[in-house]
Motif scaffolding. Structure first.
Motif, PDB file in Angstrom:
ATOM      1  N   ARG A  44       0.832  -1.203   0.000  1.00  0.00           N
ATOM      2  CA  ARG A  44       0.000   0.000   0.000  1.00  0.00           C
ATOM      3  C   ARG A  44       0.868   1.255   0.000  1.00  0.00           C
ATOM      4  O   ARG A  44       0.536   2.256  -0.621  1.00  0.00           O
ATOM      5  CB  ARG A  44      -0.904  -0.015   1.242  1.00  0.00           C
ATOM      6  N   TYR A  45       2.025   1.199   0.712  1.00  0.00           N
ATOM      7  CA  TYR A  45       2.828   2.407   0.915  1.00  0.00           C
ATOM      8  C   TYR A  45       4.152   2.427   0.160  1.00  0.00           C
ATOM      9  O   TYR A  45       4.781   3.473   0.074  1.00  0.00           O
ATOM     10  CB  TYR A  45       3.077   2.625   2.409  1.00  0.00           C
ATOM     11  N   GLY A  46       4.600   1.298  -0.372  1.00  0.00           N
ATOM     12  CA  GLY A  46       5.864   1.254  -1.100  1.00  0.00           C
ATOM     13  C   GLY A  46       5.625   0.948  -2.563  1.00  0.00           C
ATOM     14  O   GLY A  46       4.515   0.628  -2.960  1.00  0.00           O
ATOM     15  N   GLU A  47       6.670   1.056  -3.357  1.00  0.00           N
ATOM     16  CA  GLU A  47       6.560   0.687  -4.764  1.00  0.00           C
ATOM     17  C   GLU A  47       7.633  -0.334  -5.085  1.00  0.00           C
ATOM     18  O   GLU A  47       8.788  -0.167  -4.708  1.00  0.00           O
ATOM     19  CB  GLU A  47       6.686   1.908  -5.668  1.00  0.00           C
ATOM     20  N   TYR A  48       7.240  -1.406  -5.774  1.00  0.00           N
ATOM     21  CA  TYR A  48       8.131  -2.539  -6.032  1.00  0.00           C
ATOM     22  C   TYR A  48       8.150  -2.890  -7.511  1.00  0.00           C
ATOM     23  O   TYR A  48       7.196  -2.613  -8.234  1.00  0.00           O
ATOM     24  CB  TYR A  48       7.687  -3.764  -5.207  1.00  0.00           C
ATOM     25  N   ASP A  49       9.246  -3.525  -7.918  1.00  0.00           N
ATOM     26  CA  ASP A  49       9.356  -4.038  -9.283  1.00  0.00           C
ATOM     27  C   ASP A  49       8.854  -5.475  -9.367  1.00  0.00           C
ATOM     28  O   ASP A  49       8.513  -5.949 -10.453  1.00  0.00           O
ATOM     29  CB  ASP A  49      10.825  -3.982  -9.736  1.00  0.00           C
ATOM     30  N   LEU A  50       8.839  -6.156  -8.217  1.00  0.00           N
ATOM     31  CA  LEU A  50       8.437  -7.567  -8.166  1.00  0.00           C
ATOM     32  C   LEU A  50       8.019  -7.898  -6.739  1.00  0.00           C
ATOM     33  O   LEU A  50       8.576  -7.352  -5.787  1.00  0.00           O
ATOM     34  CB  LEU A  50       9.631  -8.454  -8.567  1.00  0.00           C
ATOM     35  N   ILE A  51       7.041  -8.808  -6.614  1.00  0.00           N
ATOM     36  CA  ILE A  51       6.574  -9.232  -5.304  1.00  0.00           C
ATOM     37  C   ILE A  51       6.686 -10.759  -5.225  1.00  0.00           C
ATOM     38  O   ILE A  51       6.262 -11.455  -6.148  1.00  0.00           O
ATOM     39  CB  ILE A  51       5.102  -8.802  -5.070  1.00  0.00           C
ATOM     40  N   ILE A  52       7.285 -11.252  -4.135  1.00  0.00           N
ATOM     41  CA  ILE A  52       7.373 -12.696  -3.889  1.00  0.00           C
ATOM     42  C   ILE A  52       6.521 -12.988  -2.658  1.00  0.00           C
ATOM     43  O   ILE A  52       6.756 -12.423  -1.586  1.00  0.00           O
ATOM     44  CB  ILE A  52       8.837 -13.141  -3.640  1.00  0.00           C
ATOM     45  N   LEU A  53       5.504 -13.835  -2.836  1.00  0.00           N
ATOM     46  CA  LEU A  53       4.581 -14.159  -1.753  1.00  0.00           C
ATOM     47  C   LEU A  53       4.619 -15.645  -1.444  1.00  0.00           C
ATOM     48  O   LEU A  53       4.579 -16.466  -2.366  1.00  0.00           O
ATOM     49  CB  LEU A  53       3.140 -13.802  -2.158  1.00  0.00           C
TER      50      LEU A  53
END
Length: 127
Positions: A44-53
């Motif tokens: 919600r508050y950061g910006e990412y190039d990729l997310i690993i869940l």
């Protein structure tokens, strides 16, 4: 060239540490979340190039986080998502794809294999 930023949401501390160390050694900036709710706050508050869940996390599963992310419409809504899971059944893959997961990686996996997937997914996108 700016470093790509990745969010790793994994409740197993040892695996989260291993992923962070491996990807930082490859030149990525890493943020960590130990459960689904923290992952959602980070997204919600950061910006990412990729997310690993991770699939199975406390507070919200990786699929629930991904479904929320895709529907939320924020800065990360269209970013690639890798789902890590020990649950490799067809119905789990189906649920992951319906939630908007980009890539499904079954545990156990090799850090080298994951790094290659991360590179492919981040290099094919402009920062």
């Amino acid at each position: 060239m700016t470093r790509k930023k990745i969010l790793i949401a994994e409740d197993e501390m040892v695996l989260r540490f291993l992923l962070t160390e491996t990807l930082e050694d490859e030149g990525f900036d890493i943020d960590e979340a130990e459960d689904g709710r923290i992952a959602m706050d980070s997204l919600r508050y950061g910006e990412y190039d990729l997310i690993i869940l991770d699939y199975m996390m406390p507070e919200a599963t990786g699929i629930e986080v991904c479904r929320w992310l895709r529907g939320e419409g924020g800065a990360n809504a269209d970013k690639p998502v890798i789902l890590l899971t020990a649950k490799a059944e067809g119905k789990d893959r189906e649920a992951a794809m319906q939630a908007g997961v980009s890539m499904f990686v079954s545990k156990p996996f090799s850090p080298v294999e994951l790094t290659e997937i991360v590179r492919k997914l981040t290099e094919s996108r402009p920062s």
